[in-house]
Structures are given as structure tokens and as C-alpha cells.
Design a protein around this motif. Structure first.
Motif, PDB file in Angstrom:
ATOM      1  N   MET A   1      10.711  -0.478  -0.137  1.00 28.39           N
ATOM      2  CA  MET A   1      10.484   0.338   1.067  1.00 28.39           C
ATOM      3  C   MET A   1      10.923  -0.383   2.343  1.00 28.39           C
ATOM      4  O   MET A   1      10.150  -0.573   3.297  1.00 28.39           O
TER       5      MET A   1
ATOM      6  N   MET B   1      12.984   6.741  -3.604  1.00 30.01           N
ATOM      7  CA  MET B   1      12.922   8.186  -3.371  1.00 30.01           C
ATOM      8  C   MET B   1      13.697   8.953  -4.450  1.00 30.01           C
ATOM      9  O   MET B   1      13.284  10.039  -4.862  1.00 30.01           O
TER      10      MET B   1
ATOM     11  N   THR C   1       0.748   3.961   7.463  1.00 32.59           N
ATOM     12  CA  THR C   1       1.518   5.217   7.415  1.00 32.59           C
ATOM     13  C   THR C   1       1.599   5.842   8.804  1.00 32.59           C
ATOM     14  O   THR C   1       2.635   6.383   9.196  1.00 32.59           O
TER      15      THR C   1
ATOM     16  N   THR D   1      -4.014   1.305   4.786  1.00 28.07           N
ATOM     17  CA  THR D   1      -2.951   2.231   4.368  1.00 28.07           C
ATOM     18  C   THR D   1      -2.758   3.334   5.405  1.00 28.07           C
ATOM     19  O   THR D   1      -1.633   3.695   5.762  1.00 28.07           O
TER      20      THR D   1
ATOM     21  N   ALA E   1       4.615   9.043   2.147  1.00 30.15           N
ATOM     22  CA  ALA E   1       3.502   8.092   2.170  1.00 30.15           C
ATOM     23  C   ALA E   1       2.273   8.707   2.831  1.00 30.15           C
ATOM     24  O   ALA E   1       1.143   8.581   2.343  1.00 30.15           O
ATOM     25  N   LEU E   2       2.487   9.395   3.947  1.00 29.79           N
ATOM     26  CA  LEU E   2       1.370  10.016   4.663  1.00 29.79           C
ATOM     27  C   LEU E   2       0.748  11.130   3.822  1.00 29.79           C
ATOM     28  O   LEU E   2      -0.475  11.199   3.637  1.00 29.79           O
TER      29      LEU E   2
ATOM     30  N   GLU F   1      10.448   9.003   3.448  1.00 22.43           N
ATOM     31  CA  GLU F   1       9.470   8.022   2.958  1.00 22.43           C
ATOM     32  C   GLU F   1       8.171   8.055   3.758  1.00 22.43           C
ATOM     33  O   GLU F   1       7.083   7.976   3.192  1.00 22.43           O
ATOM     34  N   THR F   2       8.271   8.140   5.078  1.00 23.63           N
ATOM     35  CA  THR F   2       7.035   8.152   5.874  1.00 23.63           C
ATOM     36  C   THR F   2       6.257   9.433   5.616  1.00 23.63           C
ATOM     37  O   THR F   2       5.027   9.413   5.532  1.00 23.63           O
TER      38      THR F   2
ATOM     39  N   LYS G   1       0.808  -1.201   0.000  1.00 18.65           N
ATOM     40  CA  LYS G   1       0.000   0.000   0.000  1.00 18.65           C
ATOM     41  C   LYS G   1       0.853   1.268   0.000  1.00 18.65           C
ATOM     42  O   LYS G   1       0.517   2.254  -0.630  1.00 18.65           O
ATOM     43  N   ALA G   2       1.953   1.237   0.715  1.00 19.25           N
ATOM     44  CA  ALA G   2       2.814   2.415   0.748  1.00 19.25           C
ATOM     45  C   ALA G   2       3.355   2.687  -0.652  1.00 19.25           C
ATOM     46  O   ALA G   2       3.407   3.830  -1.102  1.00 19.25           O
ATOM     47  N   ASN G   3       3.727   1.628  -1.361  1.00 15.49           N
ATOM     48  CA  ASN G   3       4.138   1.822  -2.751  1.00 15.49           C
ATOM     49  C   ASN G   3       2.999   2.438  -3.563  1.00 15.49           C
ATOM     50  O   ASN G   3       3.212   3.311  -4.385  1.00 15.49           O
TER      51      ASN G   3
ATOM     52  N   ASP H   1      -1.143   9.731   0.677  1.00 19.15           N
ATOM     53  CA  ASP H   1      -2.415   9.082   0.998  1.00 19.15           C
ATOM     54  C   ASP H   1      -3.475  10.126   1.357  1.00 19.15           C
ATOM     55  O   ASP H   1      -4.608  10.062   0.889  1.00 19.15           O
TER      56      ASP H   1
ATOM     57  N   ALA I   1       0.768   4.415  -2.491  1.00 19.84           N
ATOM     58  CA  ALA I   1       0.672   5.840  -2.161  1.00 19.84           C
ATOM     59  C   ALA I   1       1.693   6.640  -2.964  1.00 19.84           C
ATOM     60  O   ALA I   1       1.404   7.724  -3.469  1.00 19.84           O
ATOM     61  N   ILE I   2       2.884   6.114  -3.098  1.00 17.01           N
ATOM     62  CA  ILE I   2       3.901   6.797  -3.909  1.00 17.01           C
ATOM     63  C   ILE I   2       3.409   6.918  -5.354  1.00 17.01           C
ATOM     64  O   ILE I   2       3.516   7.965  -5.968  1.00 17.01           O
TER      65      ILE I   2
END
Lengths: 240, 240, 240, 240, 240, 240
Positions: free
Chosen positions: D1, C72, D102, D98, C105-106, C101-102, C3-5, C109, C7-8
Motif C-alpha cells: 500500500m 487492488m 484511513t 486504523t 480501506a475506509l 485504496e483509501t 492496519k490498512a492491509n 473498516d 482492513a482489506i
């Protein structure tokens, strides 16, 4: 610029109309101050030997007095004759004749010109705004005006201290609530606030006048506080 | 009242001096507005079909336009010719010629008359005060003036948003700190604050001018917010 | 952590979607900055010879740049290609790849992921909150975003200055009122406030999103103000 | 990640490290909540028959629980095993995997990752910020953490109530003064504030961390207050 | 002055009634303090070796202890016997027997005398007011009292942190809203506020009592904060 | 409780000492009020036919008068004889003899008992605190006391309006700064504030007294505002 002359005349009329001012103690010194350039920014304390002396200059800035126009010289003389003194705010502005004239024209139009607001109501706004801003000069001078115009010394004291305790009409309360909100948080005034004034019986022109008077004292309060302007001692005893 | 006429003339000169204003889109409509009494309080949006329409009246009060004196009519024409539009604050005051004249005289003396403060510095005070008070009209009109006078669009944006981030001289920072303190808490300004200005190189006359300009925008901000005054659309694009 | 990917990726899509950004002046310097470690925290001013120079470092902390992950590095390249520059907030976080990264991602999203709020509405919240907190970085970057997404330059200016003057829907006004109350006095938000949002048509999920976006900018405003973060010069001219 | 996975691992380690938590009363219900979708937002009060019942849902929004990723399912299980319960903030975010991921990645990096600030110092910032914002959830959960990490129950109480009464080092006092000023008036933080931290012994990286933690709780406080988030009852009795 | 004696007696009865106080650790030191003049202002920390020592004097003023009247000596002994310690506020006032007696008489009449408000409700007001004023002493001592009287430890914590999150009756919420408004902005309390209390079921006598208790803690909070008064350590563990 | 009797006696002495009070207009009505239970809460306006009537009840709560003890009856009679009226705050408390006695004992000890502060200084604190809280009753009654004790009517007015404009000694300014900070933000008072008082020449006992008087008026202001307490009309004209 005939209208500006008219504004000055309105002021003269008002000076004549101001009730019950005795021929005032500080006056001779003031008159001399207007003639003597070096002494101009001083006003003698009316009270003999107070515990804490109050013979401060009119303002805490060292501004050499300017040359007054004949119109302004005549206006100062009229103040002296009718009020017994020249209000210190005028003495303060007298370092520059243009600034004095524009201030006088604006003040007289707002406070003494035609309006749906009575002169007392405009003075009530002046005091409520000045109380929020804790302006010593304006609270003293306009607190005295509320006492005079209303014939009710308590009303003047109450608006100086906290306008919410004054026993006034709903219309006047709505007027002061608007003026104080506009003072405290101008960016939050919106249509709902204007609607409340309309429901209280004010016209759109009245709303302009309430706003303009409240705005004016937000200016004057700041000029007075920034310069440590001192009110004429005579105000303190008026209409008690 | 020759000096008041001089103040009007100073304004004319300044209108001439304002740099880089293109012969402006909203102008023809504005000119018609000045001739047609019933349409006077409206100003057409310059932008075609924005997502949110902005063809609001100049103010949210219904005030029938007044008859302008020849001097004021000429002044409006000069604004139109030089700026491409009549600033909406003047349109708003035009319901009463005396109020318009006193406002113009005061404004022009303060912002364009002789002073130890540059015109840019006076506009910087205008914007810093208006930012504290969150006044849409004044931030828009005087933010544009800071961008123009400084030739630095970022400076205008910074003072609109938070004057503390602007990279200005210590002198100018002291000036804005004083103006904003005087705006936020006028009753707490004291000799120490004046001393800080003197140490930053300001004369007592400069201190008066800083106070008077800050005071003036504390008035104008409130008249604008109380009436929901809308800036001319042309300001938004100036000097970006 | 698929999911983080995602978001990117969402962010990439958004970068592609951002309308009308010209291939930007500051970009080459920025790109070099990303390659040259010692120069990384500097961004050249786009404007030739402004009255007040604005070639400040991105932040006022001396943080040696960290080694970026391939993800990144690719993300920065995509920003460069699509926006013409890497937003300075990303440059600021780049001293530590995990923090970068955090944050990304935040941010992605919240601002670009699925929501009952449009992207414009989320940017409106960003600006209204940042205006309350007077955050120069966020007002500049997200003010530009409101101008872009809305196609209405005035709307961006209005929310920067005082969201109450914006002519927006009742739904959007309720949304901003909630976000600003949550910003100004979070401990006073109660069920009545949530009920007002529901009555304006928002679902409980929408209320979460309004709160999360408002909360996020209360964080970012403080990181930016604490570090004196400077926005890319390019934002100032966007979508005027 | 890979780094985000590392952040999750750091959190696991911390869960193991948290001292002295008994195998907690509310836990079984919580575990069931994670398995049963309809009951997910409820948490049983640990206290038998309090005068005022406290069996409120975790938040005041009706958000159907989402499907957790294997990583998040494992993380919740680890919380349950080590703390005796899943912190309600995680239960609240669990409506969307997600958003949960995050949040967890950001939280764990900030509060448990490498830093010049001790874990106790970061919790002190959390509590001082939450006290200013009067956030019930964060004061309860992080007040307990200060009591645990410090071994000084009074210190936790003092920072909840008024951090100025805590007998802490000058370094820690400077840290909390900065965090609280950044919370109360972010737009007024300037170089002088950063200099005060440097003089108290903090590096620029420490200043980032203080700002980031203070910023994070300004976000979390608002999400918690906006949703009426309720802390697990177990926190109240921890480390008294 | 028989009534004043009655107030003291009421206090004795209350001391007897206070539930569940163990025979307290700090007590012997306190008792000695009352006998030894030089040591009087010190109270030993109950906790062995806390990370930050808390063996501060009761207040930060150096006031030699006064000679207690037989009534006050007996009252202190009764506190010791029933509570296990003499509340530090009494130790602080003991430098002057008249001040101690008037404080005790006022306190006991307000908090323990006849009233339409329950003792719990009066303690709830004490804590809500003290939370607004961030008074460490009063939050500690009266937070413990709310926990004891209510049998609900969470209720005490909630009012310490933010009374708005407490799940209390509408009547009690109206009571605390009035008390906190009276604390935050006393000059804005008006008839509408009293009417809200009447509609919530309070009599005019109840309104007096709410006001008097809120007023009393606005006094005590300030005496405690001005003198850095420290609560007895025993309070922290009571009724958790 | 001999000391409490002494406090009452101190008050008597002070009543005798109060300078220049004429045998007061409102008195007969007040005396009758004390004898007639149903009329007790009314006080006749001293002024004939004011524009806005001020014959309000003493407070806005309907509290049946209680039976006064012989000591309190004698005290009221002494007030009547010496001051010409019973201060309305005493009339307000007279619904309950115990509350009246504890109030009188506390008031007289603080304001008239032994202290390193002069009676004038204590009244100055009363007025500065009451000005911050905008308490009509206390500003009126204690503003009169400052005028009387100082023999300087301006000083009373100045502290009512904004104590910062009063030309007082550095010692007295430090005293009022402390009292007003303690009023505005009690939780922020710390050792540095006490040190400033010590450097201005105050002993630790003086600091207690400043704090106790400031605290007392923070209580009284709130009881007065909560009940809309009205001052005796006679105060307005005293010592002008």
C-alpha cells in the motif's frame, strides 16, 4: 349499486340544509352553461366592473363538456335550486359523466354521510388542509362552509389563514394537528399520532374519517391547483 | 348509475389482464378473512419465520368489518381468483360497503378507464407520487405494477427510489416532473407547468388525467400512512 | 500501514461470507472490463431486452481507467470470485488507485471491522440514510445487503421506502432516528440526541460508529448522485 | 500500500507549506494530551478568562485513546512542529489507529493530492458545504484555511456566512453552486448540473474532485456535529 | 416628538460606549462620501490588494444621496468620531432623511434603550436571527458587537455559525431558541413557546423585547440582502 | 425631527382617505380602553354570540399601558374618528410611547409616504408576505386594505390565500415574486432578482421600497405572531 344512489340522496338533503344562501347571482349563466356545450367552462363574474376582471373559465384546460346522465342532470338542477349555482368543481368534472359521478359519490359520502365528526368538523379539516396546500378553490368554497356551519365568520377566516390561531376545543385542535401533519409529512405519521387522537376522545372510526377527509382534500387541492380551478364568485360573500 | 357498474367491470377486465401472477400464497387466508368477520383485518405473512415477523393487521385501526354488497363480494372473489389475493387496501375499506364502492369506482376509472395515458404511465405516476410521500403500501403495490406492466424490474425499483434516475422518454419525464411538483408544492403549479406538458405532447385531457392520478395517490398515500396500511406480502416477489 | 492491509483482509472475509450469491450473470463482462481499459466504464445489463435499456456506463463522467496496484487487482479478482461481480462503486473509483485504496480501506473498516453494531445494523443505517438522500446506487446495493444479512426481504424494502414502517427493536429504531436526523439536519444534533442513544443501550463507541456510518453514506450518496453511478444489475435480484 | 504512504507524505508537505501560522498557544497542552491517555480528549482554551468558558473536551463522547502507530505518532509530531498544534479532528479519531489512518489518507489525498482544483478551491468547497450544514468545527478550521490560502480574510468570512455574497469568478461560483446543491438535495443532481460545470471550464476529472470534496465534508460535518467536536482555539485568530 | 430625540441621544451614548474601536482606516473616505454626493455609495476596501477586490458600493442600488437634517449630520459625525466610521447601513438609508431618521430611532430604541435584556443579549438575538437568514451585513456588524460586548471572540463566531454550539446559560438558550423559531416558522409560535420563556425567567415585557429584536433583524436582514448591502471592512478585525 | 411629524400627518391624511368605513361597532369599547388603563388590552367582539367567543385580549402578553404623548393621544383620537376604531397593533404598542411613536413613524412613511409604488401595491406586498408567514393579524388588517384600495374583494382574498392565482399585471406579479422570495429565502436574493424587477419597469428606488415594505411585514408578522396579536373584528366585514 344502491348505496351510491344513497350518497347522491345524502347530498341532496345537504343541499336543502345549507343555511342562508340567497338565490345567487351567477346562477342563470351557470344554468345556461350546462345547456350550451360551447360555453360550459365559463362562469360570469358576479361583481360589476372589478379593478381586475375575474371572468376566467372554470379551469385552464380546454375540455369539451360531456353528456350528463339523468341522475347528474337532476343533481345539477337541485344545486341550482337550493344553492343558487352549481359549484364550479362539479362543472369542471362534467366533461366526463363517470368521473363526475364517482367524485360526487365520494364527496357526499365523506362530507355528508354518517360520521362521528360533525359536518362543521369535516369542513374545518377541509380548510386546514387546503390552507397548507394554498388551494384557492377549496379555501374559498370550504371557508364559506365553515362560516355557514359555525355561524362564526371569524372561525372560517382563521382556519383559512392559520388554524393555530382559532379558539377551538382541544379535541378539534388535535384533529386539525393530525390532518395538517398528515398533509405536510404523511410518511412521518405513526402510532403516537393516532394515540394523541384517541386521548382527545376520537374512536378508531373517527380516525379513519379524519384521515379520509384530509386525504380527499389533498387530492382535490391538487386537481384544483393543477387545472387553475376558479371558485364561484358567490362563495366570497356568503355568511360574512 | 350504469357508468359506475361499468367502472367495476373495467376493473374485472384488468384483473384478468394482470400478467404473470401465480395463484398466490396468502390467498386462502384472505378468502377466509372475507368470510370470517372477526379475522377480517388480519393477513398471514407469506414468508416462513422471517427475522422480523410481519403478520401485522392490515391497518392499525380496529374497525369491525361491514356487510359487503353482492357486487363487492363478487369483486373480491374475482380478485382472489385472478390475482390470488384481495389487495389489502380493499380489505381495509371493507368496514363500510359505501366507502369501498366509491373507492373502487374512483380507482378503476382513473387507473383502468379510457385515457391518453397508458396503464403503465398511470402506475409510474402512482409510484413517483408515493415515493415523494414515502408511502409503504402504495410503493409496494404499485412498484410491483410498474415492474409487471413494463416488463422491466429495474424501472419499478428506480421510480420507487428516485424517478430522476429512470431512463424514460422526455414525455414521461415531463409527466413525472409535473406529478411530483404537484405533490410537493401544489400551490405553485401554474400555466407554465401546463405548457411544459403540452410541449411534451400531452393534450388538455391528458393533463387532467395526470393531475387526477397524482391527486388520487396524494389521497391514498395519506389514508395508508394514517392507518399504517400493510401491503400483501405477495407484491414483494412479483415480476422481479 | 499494516492496519490498512488488515482492513482489506476483513473485506475479503466478508466477500467470502456474503450468503447466497449465484455465480452471477454480469460477471464475465465485468472481468473483461477490468482487463480492457477502453471498455472499463460499461457494464452489460443482465436482463434480456428490458422495455427500457439499462446498459449505461457505470458513471456519467468520462474518466480513463488507472493502473491498479497488485493489492487492488487481487481484491477485484476476489470480488469477482466470491460475489460474481466487482461492485460498480469500485469500478468507478478505479480511475485512480490511491482513491480506490483509501475508499476501500475506509469502507471495509466501517462496515466490516470491529464494532458494537452488527453488520446488519450498519447496513440498515446505510439504507436509511440513502433513502433520505434518494441515492439509487446505495439503495440498490445496500438494500440487497439488508435483505441478505437479515434473511428478511421485507425489511430491506421497508427501509428503502420508509424506515418508520419497519418492525424493528426500539434500539434499532433509536439508531435509525439518530442517523436520519444527522442526515437531514446535522447542525441540530445535540447532547439530547446522544442521550437518547445511550438510553437505548448504545455505548459512546457505538455512537461514534453510528455517526461514522451515517456520515460515510452521506458522502457516498453524494459521490454516487453527482456522477450518476449505476448499480450492478445483479443486486436487484439478490435475496428476494 | 505504497500510495497510502504517499498520501501521508503529501500531508507532511502541506503542513510545511501552510503559511503564516505562529508557533501557537494551545500546543504544549496538546502535546501533553497525546502523551497522557486520561487527558487526551481535553484541549485548553487559549484565551484567558473568556466571559463564557470554552475548555470543553474535543468531543462529547468518552472514548479512551488508542495506541498510535509509529507513522501516526510521527504525523502528530509533524503537525505539532509545523502548525503548533494537532488539529482536534485528528485527536478525536486517535481512539482507534486504523480509523485515524484511513481518515488521514482520505483527507490528504482529497485536499492536498493532485487535482485540477487549487487547494484554495477545495477549501472553498469545504466551507460552503459546512456553512450549509452549520458545522462549527469545519467552518472554523476550514474558514481559517480559506483566509490563509487566499490572503483575503473577507473571503473566508463571506463563505462561512453566505457564499453567494463572495466576489469570486464565474468558474468558482459554478463550483460552489454545484457543491451546495449536492449538499442540499443530492437526489436532484442530474446531467444538466454536470453540464453547467463543463461549460464553466471544468473537466470530468474536476467534476469528480468537486463531488468528492463536497461529499467528504458532508461526512465530516456529520461526524463533527454528532460528536460535538470542538475546533482548536488557535484557528479563530489565524490570518485575520 | 421628544421621545424620538431621546432615542437618538441614547444612540450617541452607545456610540461613546462602544469599546476598543481603533480610529479606523475607512473613515476618511466615508467622511468624504458624506460630503460628496456622487461618491456617497462607495466605501474603499481597507485591505491592500486582496486576492478578490472588495471595493463594492455600499448597496447594489443606484440611489442619489439625500440631504441630511442637522440631527442626522451630527449623528453621522458622532459615529465617525467615536467608531471611526459611519456604519454602512446608515450610509445606505441616507438617500432619504425621513427613512434614515425612522430607522435610527427604531434601532436605537430596540438595541440601546431600556430593557430587561442586556445589550449583549440583544446582539446575540441579532446574530442568531441573521445566521438563520444568512445575512452577510448583519452577521458581520453584529457578530463584531457580540465579540465586543462579551469579551469572548469565540462566542461571536459560534452564534454566526450555529448558535446551538455556544456554551451559554439556559436562559439565553431559551431566548435564542424562541428568536430562531420565530424567524424560521413565525406562524407556528404559540402560547407554549411563550411559557417556555417565562419558565426560563423572562417577564412578559422581556418576551416583547425578544420578539421585537428578532422581528427587527428579520426586517433588516431582508433590506440588506435585497440590496446586497456590504459591511464596513473595519468590522472584520474588531475584537478578535 | 420635523420629518417624523410629517409622517404622522401623512398617516392622518390616509385615515381620512380610507374609503367606506362605517362608524364602527367596536369603537366605544376601544375608546374606553384607551382611557381605562386596566382594560386597555381587551377589545370586545363585534359579533353577537359567535359559536366560539373572540373577546380575547389584543395580545397574549400582560403589559401595563403606558402614558401616551399628546401627539399619540391625538393620533388615536383621529383613528377613532375616521376609522371607527384604533387598530389593535397601535393598542399593542401603546404600553410604551417611544415604541409606539417609532412604529407609527416607520409604518406611515413606508405605507403612506411618497413612493413609485401605489398604496394598493404596498398593501399587496403586505398581504403576500403575511400569507407566506401565516400572520393572522396582518392578513386580516391588510387583506381588508387590499379589498378597499382595489375595490376588488376577490383580489384581497386571492392574495391572502395564494398570490399566484391573482390576475394581476406582470409588473405586480414580478413585485410579489420578489417580495415572497425575499421572505422565504432572503439569503438567496441576488442581482438577477433585482434585474427581473428592473425589466418589469421598476426603478432602483422602487426596488428599495419593495424591499423595505416586504422587510417591514417580516418584522410585523413576527411581533404579531410572537404576541398572538388579534385584529379588530371590524376588519373582517370591510369592503366585502
Amino acid at each position: 349499486m344502491a348505496k351510491a344512489n344513497k350518497a347522491i340522496k345524502t347530498a341532496d338533503k345537504a343541499a336543502n340544509a345549507k343555511p342562508g344562501t340567497s338565490p345567487a347571482k351567477a346562477a342563470p349563466v351557470q344554468t345556461k352553461a350546462l345547456q350550451s356545450k360551447t360555453a360550459m367552462m365559463k362562469v360570469a363574474a358576479a361583481k360589476a366592473a372589478p379593478a381586475v376582471a375575474d371572468d376566467a373559465p372554470v379551469i385552464a384546460l380546454n375540455l369539451p363538456p360531456g353528456k350528463l346522465s339523468p341522475a347528474m342532470t337532476a343533481y345539477f338542477k337541485k344545486c341550482q335550486d337550493k344553492l343558487g349555482f352549481v359549484p364550479n368543481v362539479l362543472v369542471a368534472y362534467a366533461f366526463d359523466n363517470t368521473k363526475l359521478e364517482t367524485f360526487v359519490a365520494l364527496y357526499n359520502d365523506l362530507m355528508l354521510g354518517d360520521s362521528g365528526l360533525s359536518k362543521l368538523e369535516r369542513e374545518m379539516i377541509a380548510v386546514a388542509v387546503s390552507s397548507h396546500n394554498r388551494c384557492y378553490y377549496c379555501l374559498t368554497a370550504h371557508g364559506a362552509a365553515v362560516r355557514q356551519y359555525s355561524g362564526n365568520p371569524l372561525l372560517g377566516e382563521q382556519i383559512v389563514m392559520n388554524y393555530r390561531v382559532a379558539r377551538i376545543s382541544k379535541r378539534q385542535r388535535a384533529m386539525l394537528d393530525f390532518a395538517v401533519k398528515l398533509t405536510a409529512a404523511p410518511g412521518s405519521v405513526e402510532e403516537g399520532d393516532r394515540e394523541r387522537l384517541r386521548r382527545a376522545g376520537f374512536t378508531d372510526r373517527d380516525i379513519w374519517d379524519i384521515s379520509a377527509v384530509a386525504g380527499f382534500f389533498n387530492m382535490s387541492n391538487r386537481v384544483a391547483s393543477a387545472t387553475d380551478m376558479r371558485p364561484n364568485t358567490a362563495y366570497h360573500g356568503q355568511a360574512r
